[in-house]
Each structure stands twice: as structure tokens, then as C-alpha cells.
Design an enzyme around this catalytic site. Structure first.
Site, mmCIF file in Angstrom:
data_model
loop_
_atom_site.group_PDB
_atom_site.id
_atom_site.type_symbol
_atom_site.label_atom_id
_atom_site.label_comp_id
_atom_site.label_asym_id
_atom_site.label_seq_id
_atom_site.Cartn_x
_atom_site.Cartn_y
_atom_site.Cartn_z
ATOM 1 N N TYR A 12 -24.427 3.397 -0.759
ATOM 2 C CA TYR A 12 -23.259 4.223 -1.120
ATOM 3 C C TYR A 12 -23.573 5.111 -2.325
ATOM 4 C CZ TYR A 12 -20.225 1.774 2.153
ATOM 5 O OH TYR A 12 -19.650 1.282 3.296
ATOM 6 N N ARG A 68 0.817 -1.227 0.000
ATOM 7 C CA ARG A 68 0.000 0.000 0.000
ATOM 8 C C ARG A 68 0.848 1.274 0.000
ATOM 9 N NH1 ARG A 68 -3.185 2.933 -0.293
ATOM 10 N NH2 ARG A 68 -4.848 3.122 1.219
#
Ligand code: CP3
Length: 357
Positions: A163, A51
Site C-alpha cells: 500500500y 457509519r
């Protein structure tokens, strides 16, 4: 790493002796299978290392990275199943609502759906073309995983719709509920659209090699049973049935669902997820014995001392009492700062447990 072609041959699901798949089918197992929702992620140093170089979406877009991240917890923990690394919101990208994962804020959808015009403007989605990177990751993983089954997944239409309507995460689901109550025709049009896109996406994952699938209705517990039945059940059912018709086990998951469990069972799933708010045996009684269950340790317990963790893990296993059809998991996903050693310890506790009869 070469990406196997769409036509490469995999051993049929039935030939794979896996205690996870056996438990999904309520067959007897040697020991209770265990895996964790969000078993890949920031609590693992190996994930944080990747990441640092790539965003969440970049990992998803690069099949070899998504495959690597999927394999990290399989190697580190000894779990009985792998879950594909992806996100329930990926289909929002080809739908055209503009997805971004902002640092520290969670997902942001830049063009939220507010009107019937917006629903009509949602673009058609061809999963093999528009989400082909997900299928490519699955094909790589089937080549790598050998005897550990791979779980594909999608969001359930309610959770994904929330969402799309809220534009991001929500506590009250006010825009979502306001649409249900004030503009039901727009709600139903949106759910029609989403359930067909999500069903196609899930079936494409199965065709690419997913050996089981989970439908995440993470936030559905915000609804009353009446609203679930009217506004959600038919659409979840469509996805769950489409996946079922492909012949792989289907897991139907939600949280805060104690009052919804019988309706969730009616909607479908070979396995129903239970969160920690209900004792496992009580949840199983509400559902009936003709369905398997998955759960249900509180993710926060992974921060407790090992003896406390052990007593809670054993409590869940005693409540399951060796009945065929229990898959050990958390009641929801692994939290960010969870100690990896505790997660690994839980895997061993589950595998070492013997029911005293
Ligand atoms: O379980 C796994 O290991 C597979 C990977 C996976 C991710 N998201 C990767 C991810 C899965 C199964 C999901 C599902 C998902 N995504 C859900 C349903 C499951 C649940 O937890 O209820 C939901 C609601 C989402 C939407 C989503 N994605 C949110 C709300 C967030 C931000 C919250 C957070 O933890 O920051 C994400 C981001 C996300 N998806 C991360 C991961 C590992 C966060 C880590 C990162 O930014 O690298």
C-alpha cells in the site's frame, strides 16, 4: 464508559477457559471454535448505523466507538473470539504517508514511498503515543468482553509495504515488485523500518490486553516462493517472533498461499490461515500437524442457500476430523452484502457439528 488505566489488572490469559485459545494451542476442545475475519462491518445494520454518523477513521480514533463496533458481531453472532476494530493501515498515519479512505475507492496514501529518501523520511512511531487510541479501545474491550478473547492484529510488512508503494490497492503489485527487483536496497530498508514499527505496534496491543494476535499478509500470494523467502520471510519472522515472545497465540494469515505455506510456517505462527483454494486437510498436510490451522470457507458461500452452506461447512469440519488445532473461519473477510442470518447460521452449524468416528 470509563477507560481502564494502563495498569489495571486483567485475569491472566491462562485463566481464561476459551475454546478459541485452546485450539490455537492445539489443545482438545468441546466444539470447534469459530470467528470471522471482517466480522464487524458494512454487512451489519448496526455498523451501518454508526457509519452514517462517523467515517471509518473517526470510528478508529474514538475508542468507545471502536469498542462498540467490535462488540456488535460478538452479540449478534455468538462467535468464539472478538477482533479489535481497527485497520492494518493505521500505522501509515504516524509514518507520515497520509492515509485517506475515499468513498468507494478503498485506501489512498497521498505520499507514496518511491525512493530511499522517502524511506528515510518515514517518521519514528511510538505506538502508545501515536496509536494510543487503539490501545485505549483494547483496554475498554477487555473490561467488556469477560470470557470472549480479544484478537489484536497488524498487517504484515509485505502487505503494508504494497500500500505504501502503490499508493492504494493494487492488482499487479508492479511498483512493489519493481522495487524488489530493481532497487533491492530500498526495498530492504523499507521492510526493516516497517517490520520494527509493526512489531512494536503488535507488542503494544498485547501489553494493552490483546489475548491473541493475527498478522494479515493478505496479498502475499502474489509472490513466488523464491521471492517470498528473499524479500519477505525474514521481516514477517521478526514480527511473528516478537509477538510470540509475549506468550500469546499468533495467527499468520495470507491468501493465495498454497505454494507458500511451508515458508509461511517457517516464518512463524502458532496458527496458519488457509484460504478456500486448497482443501483444509491438504493445506494442513503441507504445513504438518505441529501447527494449528484457521479457515477455510469461501466468503462467497455465505450468499448460497443454507443447505449448500451446510454441506460446505460440514465438508471442512470432516476434513479437520476432530484433530486438535482447527479454528473455523472464512478463507478471507466477510463480503459487503453478506446476509447476517447466514453468518449466524454458520456459527450454529460449526458448534452443533459432531465428528462421526
Ligand atoms: O475484521 C474485523 O472485523 C476488524 C476490522 C478490520 C478492518 N480492516 C476494518 C475495515 C480489519 C481486520 C481490517 C484489515 C485490513 N484492512 C486488511 C487485511 C484484511 C483483508 O481483508 O485482507 C486490509 C488489506 C485492509 C485495508 C483496507 N481497509 C481496504 C483495502 C479497505 C477498503 C476495502 C473495502 O472493503 O471497502 C479498508 C476499509 C475497511 N477497513 C473497512 C472496514 C470495516 C470498510 C468499511 C467501511 O468503509 O466502513
Amino acid at each position: 464508559m470509563p477507560i481502564p488505566s494502563a495498569t489495571s489488572e486483567y485475569s491472566p490469559v491462562s485463566m481464561l477457559q476459551s475454546r478459541f485459545l485452546q485450539a490455537c494451542n492445539r489443545e482438545p476442545v468441546d466444539v470447534t471454535p469459530v470467528w470471522f475475519m471482517r466480522q464487524a462491518g458494512r454487512y451489519m445494520a448496526e455498523y451501518r448505523a454508526i457509519r452514517q454518523k462517523y467515517s471509518l477513521l473517526e470510528i478508529c480514533y474514538h475508542p468507545e466507538l471502536a469498542a462498540e463496533v467490535t462488540l456488535q458481531p460478538v452479540r449478534a453472532l455468538g462467535v468464539d473470539a472478538a477482533i479489535l476494530f481497527a485497520d492494518i493501515l493505521l500505522p501509515a498515519i504516524p509514518l507520515g504517508v497520509g492515509l485517506e479512505f475515499a468513498k468507494g475507492e478503498g485506501p489512498i496514501l497521498h505520499n507514496p514511498v518511491r525512493t530511499m529518501e522517502h524511506v528515510k523520511e518515514l517518521r519514528p512511531v511510538d505506538p502508545e503515543k501515536d496509536l494510543g487510541y487503539v490501545m485505549a479501545a483494547i483496554r475498554i474491550l477487555r473490561g467488556e468482553l469477560k470470557d470472549i478473547p480479544l484478537i489484536g492484529f497488524c498487517g504484515a510488512p509485505f502487505t503494508v509495504a504494497s500500500y505504501l508503494l502503490e499508493g492504494g490497492s493494487s492488482r499487479e503489485f508492479l511498483r512493489t515488485k519493481t522495487m524488489m527487483y530493481s532497487a533491492p536496497e530500498v526495498w530492504h530498508a523499507l521492510m526493516e523500518k516497517l517490520s520494527s514499527v509493526l512489531a512494536d505496534y503488535l507488542v503494544a496491543q498485547i501489553h494493552a490486553g490483546a489475548q491473541a494476535v493475527q498478522v494479515f499478509d493478505s496479498w502475499v500470494g502474489a509472490l513466488s516462493p523464491q521471492d517470498y523467502e528473499t524479500f519477505v520471510l525474514p521481516y514477517s519472522q521478526k514480527i511473528l517472533q516478537s509477538a510470540k515472545a509475549e506468550g500469546v497465540p499468533v495467527i499468520h494469515f495470507g491468501t493465495n498461499t498454497t505454494t507458500l505455506l511451508p515458508l509461511m510456517k517457517r516464518a512463524g505462527g502458532d496458527v496458519i490461515g488457509l484460504d478456500w483454494r486448497i482443501p483444509l486437510d491438504d493445506g494442513w498436510s503441507l504445513l504438518g500437524e505441529d501447527v494449528a490451522v484457521q479457515g477455510n470457507l469461501d466468503p462467497a458461500l455465505l450468499f448460497a442457500p443454507l443447505p449448500e452452506i451446510k454441506s460446505r461447512v460440514h465438508d471442512i469440519l470432516r476434513r479437520a476430523n476432530g484433530r486438535a488445532g482447527h479454528i473455523f473461519n472464512l478463507g478471507h473477510g466477510i463480503l459487503q452484502h453478506t446476509p447476517v442470518d447466514n453468518v449466524r447460521a454458520v456459527v450454529d452449524m460449526v458448534h452443533e457439528f459432531k465428528v462421526d468416528r
